[in-house]
Design a protein around this motif. Structure first.
Motif, short mmCIF file in Angstrom:
data_model
loop_
_atom_site.label_atom_id
_atom_site.label_comp_id
_atom_site.label_asym_id
_atom_site.label_seq_id
_atom_site.Cartn_x
_atom_site.Cartn_y
_atom_site.Cartn_z
N ALA A 66 0.83 -1.21 0.00
CA ALA A 66 0.00 0.00 0.00
C ALA A 66 0.86 1.26 0.00
O ALA A 66 0.57 2.22 -0.72
CB ALA A 66 -0.93 -0.01 1.21
N GLU A 67 1.93 1.24 0.79
CA GLU A 67 2.82 2.40 0.82
C GLU A 67 3.50 2.61 -0.51
O GLU A 67 3.62 3.74 -0.99
CB GLU A 67 3.85 2.23 1.94
N GLY A 97 0.90 3.87 -2.95
CA GLY A 97 0.54 5.23 -2.55
C GLY A 97 1.60 6.24 -2.96
O GLY A 97 1.27 7.32 -3.47
N GLY A 152 -2.92 12.44 -5.80
CA GLY A 152 -3.34 12.99 -4.52
C GLY A 152 -4.13 14.28 -4.67
O GLY A 152 -4.90 14.66 -3.80
#
Length: 98
Positions: free
Chosen positions: A27-28, A31, A40
């Motif tokens: 996920a990191e 992201g 974002g």
């Protein structure tokens, strides 16, 4: 020789912890990449973004249908419809998940 249930429970707990760490790393990573790509700052509903990510994932899996095993996985038919709406105006040339 059969393992006692307590040992199996410990192994399951250890594997669940490993899974949690692996999912966090993934996920990191995704992201960070999404932020570098400017996602974002995009004003888009989460369901639409999820549908777009599913389409992207499908491209990398060779168009094979897959399930994530996550919460909301039962919404796939709804998301597919949204995904079609998201990609209908693009020049992707791809087909949506059948």
């Amino acid at each position: 020789m059969k393992k006692p249930s307590s040992k199996i429970r410990k192994e399951i707990a250890k594997l669940q912890e490993q899974l949690k760490h692996a999912e966090t790393r993934e996920a990191e990573r995704i992201g960070r990449i999404a932020l570098r790509a400017g996602l974002g700052e995009v004003d888009i509903e989460e369901t639409e973004l999820l549908a777009a990510f599913e389409e992207l994932g499908k491209c990398f899996r060779g168009g094979k249908a897959g399930t994530s095993g996550r919460k909301g996985a039962g919404e796939s038919s709804t998301l597919r419809g949204q995904s079609e709406a998201v990609t209908s105006g693009t020049t992707s040339g791809g087909t949506t998940e059948a």
